[in-house]
Scaffold this motif. Structure first.
Motif, PDB file in Angstrom:
ATOM      1  N   ARG A 346       0.985  -1.175  -0.109  1.00  0.00           N
ATOM      2  CA  ARG A 346      -0.098   0.058   0.019  1.00  0.00           C
ATOM      3  C   ARG A 346       0.759   1.171   0.105  1.00  0.00           C
ATOM      4  O   ARG A 346       0.529   2.301  -0.641  1.00  0.00           O
ATOM      5  CB  ARG A 346      -0.881  -0.017   1.269  1.00  0.00           C
ATOM      6  N   GLY A 347       2.099   1.263   0.811  1.00  0.00           N
ATOM      7  CA  GLY A 347       2.882   2.497   0.751  1.00  0.00           C
ATOM      8  C   GLY A 347       3.539   2.727  -0.699  1.00  0.00           C
ATOM      9  O   GLY A 347       3.639   3.772  -1.189  1.00  0.00           O
ATOM     10  N   ARG A 348       3.978   1.514  -1.159  1.00  0.00           N
ATOM     11  CA  ARG A 348       4.586   1.799  -2.703  1.00  0.00           C
ATOM     12  C   ARG A 348       3.419   2.206  -3.729  1.00  0.00           C
ATOM     13  O   ARG A 348       3.810   3.034  -4.506  1.00  0.00           O
ATOM     14  CB  ARG A 348       5.189   0.422  -3.178  1.00  0.00           C
ATOM     15  N   ILE A 349       2.066   1.732  -3.696  1.00  0.00           N
ATOM     16  CA  ILE A 349       0.963   2.182  -4.283  1.00  0.00           C
ATOM     17  C   ILE A 349       0.729   3.561  -4.257  1.00  0.00           C
ATOM     18  O   ILE A 349       0.822   4.443  -5.176  1.00  0.00           O
ATOM     19  CB  ILE A 349      -0.269   1.409  -4.073  1.00  0.00           C
ATOM     20  N   ALA A 350       0.692   4.111  -2.915  1.00  0.00           N
ATOM     21  CA  ALA A 350       0.754   5.738  -2.632  1.00  0.00           C
ATOM     22  C   ALA A 350       1.875   6.413  -3.239  1.00  0.00           C
ATOM     23  O   ALA A 350       1.731   7.356  -4.025  1.00  0.00           O
ATOM     24  CB  ALA A 350       0.146   6.049  -1.080  1.00  0.00           C
ATOM     25  N   GLU A 351       2.896   5.924  -3.195  1.00  0.00           N
ATOM     26  CA  GLU A 351       4.077   6.640  -3.569  1.00  0.00           C
ATOM     27  C   GLU A 351       4.139   6.911  -5.072  1.00  0.00           C
ATOM     28  O   GLU A 351       4.507   7.761  -5.754  1.00  0.00           O
ATOM     29  CB  GLU A 351       5.355   5.723  -3.024  1.00  0.00           C
ATOM     30  N   VAL A 352       3.803   5.829  -5.708  1.00  0.00           N
ATOM     31  CA  VAL A 352       3.838   5.846  -7.192  1.00  0.00           C
ATOM     32  C   VAL A 352       2.511   6.559  -7.531  1.00  0.00           C
ATOM     33  O   VAL A 352       2.849   7.496  -8.691  1.00  0.00           O
ATOM     34  CB  VAL A 352       3.668   4.415  -7.899  1.00  0.00           C
ATOM     35  N   ALA A 353       1.492   6.797  -7.004  1.00  0.00           N
ATOM     36  CA  ALA A 353       0.454   7.464  -7.262  1.00  0.00           C
ATOM     37  C   ALA A 353       0.814   8.895  -7.290  1.00  0.00           C
ATOM     38  O   ALA A 353       0.573   9.763  -7.978  1.00  0.00           O
ATOM     39  CB  ALA A 353      -0.874   7.191  -6.648  1.00  0.00           C
ATOM     40  N   ALA A 354       1.573   9.186  -6.160  1.00  0.00           N
ATOM     41  CA  ALA A 354       1.875  10.763  -5.845  1.00  0.00           C
ATOM     42  C   ALA A 354       2.884  11.103  -7.058  1.00  0.00           C
ATOM     43  O   ALA A 354       2.879  12.260  -7.580  1.00  0.00           O
ATOM     44  CB  ALA A 354       2.552  10.964  -4.610  1.00  0.00           C
ATOM     45  N   GLU A 355       3.763  10.181  -7.519  1.00  0.00           N
ATOM     46  CA  GLU A 355       4.965  10.287  -8.476  1.00  0.00           C
ATOM     47  C   GLU A 355       4.173  10.699  -9.844  1.00  0.00           C
ATOM     48  O   GLU A 355       4.515  11.425 -10.652  1.00  0.00           O
ATOM     49  CB  GLU A 355       5.950   9.283  -8.462  1.00  0.00           C
ATOM     50  N   ARG A 356       3.079   9.827 -10.049  1.00  0.00           N
ATOM     51  CA  ARG A 356       2.346  10.029 -11.381  1.00  0.00           C
ATOM     52  C   ARG A 356       1.676  11.264 -11.500  1.00  0.00           C
ATOM     53  O   ARG A 356       1.589  12.153 -12.371  1.00  0.00           O
ATOM     54  CB  ARG A 356       1.352   8.878 -11.512  1.00  0.00           C
ATOM     55  N   ASP A 357       1.088  11.555 -10.324  1.00  0.00           N
ATOM     56  CA  ASP A 357       0.423  13.239 -10.162  1.00  0.00           C
ATOM     57  C   ASP A 357       1.383  14.077 -10.601  1.00  0.00           C
ATOM     58  O   ASP A 357       1.145  15.244 -11.496  1.00  0.00           O
ATOM     59  CB  ASP A 357      -0.167  13.195  -9.004  1.00  0.00           C
ATOM     60  N   ALA A 358       2.551  13.891 -10.128  1.00  0.00           N
ATOM     61  CA  ALA A 358       3.793  15.069 -10.123  1.00  0.00           C
ATOM     62  C   ALA A 358       3.838  15.116 -11.589  1.00  0.00           C
ATOM     63  O   ALA A 358       4.315  16.253 -12.175  1.00  0.00           O
ATOM     64  CB  ALA A 358       4.612  14.989  -9.131  1.00  0.00           C
ATOM     65  N   LEU A 359       4.238  14.040 -12.219  1.00  0.00           N
ATOM     66  CA  LEU A 359       4.801  13.891 -13.817  1.00  0.00           C
ATOM     67  C   LEU A 359       3.494  14.549 -14.571  1.00  0.00           C
ATOM     68  O   LEU A 359       3.998  15.106 -15.341  1.00  0.00           O
ATOM     69  CB  LEU A 359       4.941  12.615 -14.017  1.00  0.00           C
ATOM     70  N   SER A 360       1.963  14.200 -14.187  1.00  0.00           N
ATOM     71  CA  SER A 360       1.233  14.878 -14.988  1.00  0.00           C
ATOM     72  C   SER A 360       0.829  16.235 -14.935  1.00  0.00           C
ATOM     73  O   SER A 360       1.002  16.898 -15.903  1.00  0.00           O
ATOM     74  CB  SER A 360      -0.145  14.056 -14.308  1.00  0.00           C
ATOM     75  N   HIS A 361       1.244  16.744 -13.711  1.00  0.00           N
ATOM     76  CA  HIS A 361       1.080  18.383 -13.617  1.00  0.00           C
ATOM     77  C   HIS A 361       2.439  18.933 -14.408  1.00  0.00           C
ATOM     78  O   HIS A 361       2.218  19.933 -15.039  1.00  0.00           O
ATOM     79  CB  HIS A 361       1.320  18.427 -12.020  1.00  0.00           C
ATOM     80  N   ARG A 362       3.785  18.148 -14.248  1.00  0.00           N
ATOM     81  CA  ARG A 362       4.819  18.931 -14.945  1.00  0.00           C
ATOM     82  C   ARG A 362       4.483  18.718 -16.468  1.00  0.00           C
ATOM     83  O   ARG A 362       4.815  19.813 -17.123  1.00  0.00           O
ATOM     84  CB  ARG A 362       5.944  18.044 -14.651  1.00  0.00           C
ATOM     85  N   ARG A 363       3.828  17.747 -17.056  1.00  0.00           N
ATOM     86  CA  ARG A 363       3.496  17.663 -18.401  1.00  0.00           C
ATOM     87  C   ARG A 363       2.545  18.588 -18.800  1.00  0.00           C
ATOM     88  O   ARG A 363       2.617  19.054 -19.832  1.00  0.00           O
ATOM     89  CB  ARG A 363       2.918  16.219 -18.640  1.00  0.00           C
ATOM     90  N   ARG A 364       1.437  18.873 -17.936  1.00  0.00           N
ATOM     91  CA  ARG A 364       0.545  19.728 -18.353  1.00  0.00           C
ATOM     92  C   ARG A 364       1.320  21.193 -18.304  1.00  0.00           C
ATOM     93  O   ARG A 364       0.836  22.012 -19.480  1.00  0.00           O
ATOM     94  CB  ARG A 364      -0.444  19.693 -17.157  1.00  0.00           C
ATOM     95  N   LEU A 365       2.118  21.600 -17.531  1.00  0.00           N
ATOM     96  CA  LEU A 365       2.816  23.091 -17.390  1.00  0.00           C
ATOM     97  C   LEU A 365       3.595  22.866 -18.620  1.00  0.00           C
ATOM     98  O   LEU A 365       3.783  23.909 -19.221  1.00  0.00           O
ATOM     99  CB  LEU A 365       3.606  22.916 -16.151  1.00  0.00           C
ATOM    100  N   LEU A 366       4.331  21.917 -19.177  1.00  0.00           N
ATOM    101  CA  LEU A 366       5.138  21.850 -20.313  1.00  0.00           C
ATOM    102  C   LEU A 366       4.640  21.968 -21.462  1.00  0.00           C
ATOM    103  O   LEU A 366       5.042  23.128 -22.261  1.00  0.00           O
ATOM    104  CB  LEU A 366       5.935  20.541 -20.361  1.00  0.00           C
TER     105      LEU A 366
END
Length: 459
Positions: A346-366
């Protein structure tokens, strides 16, 4: 015959002028030999090597186990050979083996006893829940393949940046050469005027101070020439970082290879803006990293599932021995296990979900930044083109005024101050035209880099 020899001697005596250095030549040399691009290519090869390492997890593994009893009541000896290959589409594996035993064994080791010619076996293990769709081996392999894509995109980012700087270095070098030519023309005008002024001073038509003032003008314009020569030498050294010979060594371009005019530079294909934006390597890098995050999320979710493996095996003993071991045997088995708390998964799932959200926001900004950069640079290119036209018109008019004022000065109808002012005004207008063309070319280069127009950048 003598005339023919004289023509040959004249031909070989005339120095051959070097061909002007072209932008295409610089871009081709930079793309092939620039160390930053070569470094990025090496990192791409490193990623390829990591894929091979990850694929090694699916290699065929051979095992051998032999044991004997040199002392004791029992003298049994056995050898067990086994080959195992992991499955590419499942978390299980297939295997085959051969066992052979001799001598006597205790009853509690009866499974070690084979017939005289040994036992051949083959089997497979299949994952039914955990590791069925994805497992650690396949995950590492797919992540390594994603790293290859990312390394390729990063190489393109580096190459685009290098080519953009190569174009800028080339254009600055050419512009420095044109400035030097303009300052030399100004100095030559002042030197050519000196003899005429001195004759007029001797005839009493001009005051003697005028000759001193023109010599001062010669010195000032010569200083501009010297500074321009130094600037040209510095920019030639900077260009040598991108212009290289066949062995990759820097080549400092000689002044005789300067073009006579500033080239148009690159022409980005504006009709393919949407296509180029989608092909931006930095944007595709983020997409690849998001895909890797999705893969890591699938690996973490796989750990939440219970393990249920099925094992099937068939074996056959050969040769003389016990009749109970002679018939072929088949075996089917199940293995079940389930993590109870699952906090790590569960910890790894939450960590990866946060990483994916951060990358999605960076992609949108780019993506938004790319749109803004394209719009701004298109405006700059359009405005710079208009300024080039206006500056060119001003320079042509200023040159005409300077030529007319020199003729009036030669006829004695103008004074030194006015003709000098007209010449310097014409030179300033020419420099402004050159700077405007340089800004327009630089804006087009930036636009080509933002669009990742590989053809325009010589890639």
């Amino acid at each position: 015959m003598r005339r023919l020899l004289a023509l040959f001697a004249l031909f070989f005596a005339v120095p051959v002028q070097a061909a002007p250095l072209t932008l295409a030549e610089v871009l081709a040399s930079s793309a092939r030999h620039q160390p930053l691009i070569l470094e990025a290519m090496s990192r791409e090869r490193q990623a390829d090597a990591r894929v091979l390492t990850a694929q090694g997890q699916f290699d065929l593994v051979f095992e051998a186990d032999a044991q004997a009893r040199p002392l004791g009541y029992y003298d049994g000896a056995s050898a067990d050979l086994k080959a195992t290959r992991p499955l590419q589409g499942n978390g299980g594996n297939i295997y085959g083996g051969y066992r052979l035993s001799t001598g006597a064994f205790p009853l509690y080791e009866g499974k070690s006893v084979t017939n005289a010619l040994g036992e051949v076996r083959a089997g497979a293990v299949f994952a039914l829940l955990r590791d069925r769709l994805i497992d650690e081996r396949r995950g590492r392999r797919d992540l390594a393949q994603g790293d290859v894509e990312i390394a390729a995109f990063e190489r393109e980012v580096v190459a685009i940046g290098v080519q953009r700087r190569a174009i800028d270095a080339y254009q600055q070098w050419v512009a420095a050469g044109l400035r030097l030519a303009l300052y030399r023309e100004l100095a030559d005008l002042a030197r050519n005027r000196q003899a005429s002024i001195e004759r007029q001073v001797q005839l009493g038509a001009r005051p003697a101070i005028l000759a001193v003032e023109n010599r001062q003008n010669i010195v000032r314009r010569t200083a501009l020439v010297v500074r321009s020569e130094q600037e040209l030498a510095l920019l030639a050294n900077a260009l040598s970082l991108f212009l290289r010979d066949g062995l990759g060594r820097p080549v400092v371009p000689a002044a005789d290879r300067l073009p006579r005019d500033l080239p148009d530079g690159v022409r980005p294909r504006l009709q393919e803006v949407e296509l180029h934006r989608a092909e931006r390597p930095d944007l595709r890098t983020l997409v690849a990293r998001i895909a890797q995050a999705d893969l890591r999320a699938r690996l973490a979710e796989n750990e939440l599932r219970p393990r249920l493996d099925v094992r099937v095996e068939g074996s056959k003993d050969f040769g003389a021995g016990s009749p109970t071991r002679t018939p072929a045997e088949a075996m089917v088995g199940l293995r079940f296990s389930m993590p109870l708390e699952q906090r790590a998964a569960r910890g790894r799932i939450a960590e990866v979900a946060a990483e994916r959200d951060a990358l999605s926001h960076r992609r949108r900004l780019l993506e938004e930044q790319i749109d803004v950069d394209i719009a701004n640079l298109q405006t700059q290119v359009g405005g710079a083109g208009k300024l080039v036209q206006l500056a060119g018109d001003e320079a042509a008019l200023a040159r005409r005024m300077a030529e007319a004022e020199r003729r009036r000065f030669d006829l004695g109808a103008s004074d030194f101050l006015l003709v000098n002012l007209r010449e310097e005004s014409a030179a300033d207008a020419a420099l402004r035209t050159l700077d405007a063309r340089l800004r327009e070319a630089a804006a087009r280069v930036e636009l080509a880099a933002v669009l990742a127009d590989r053809q325009a950048l010589g890639l």
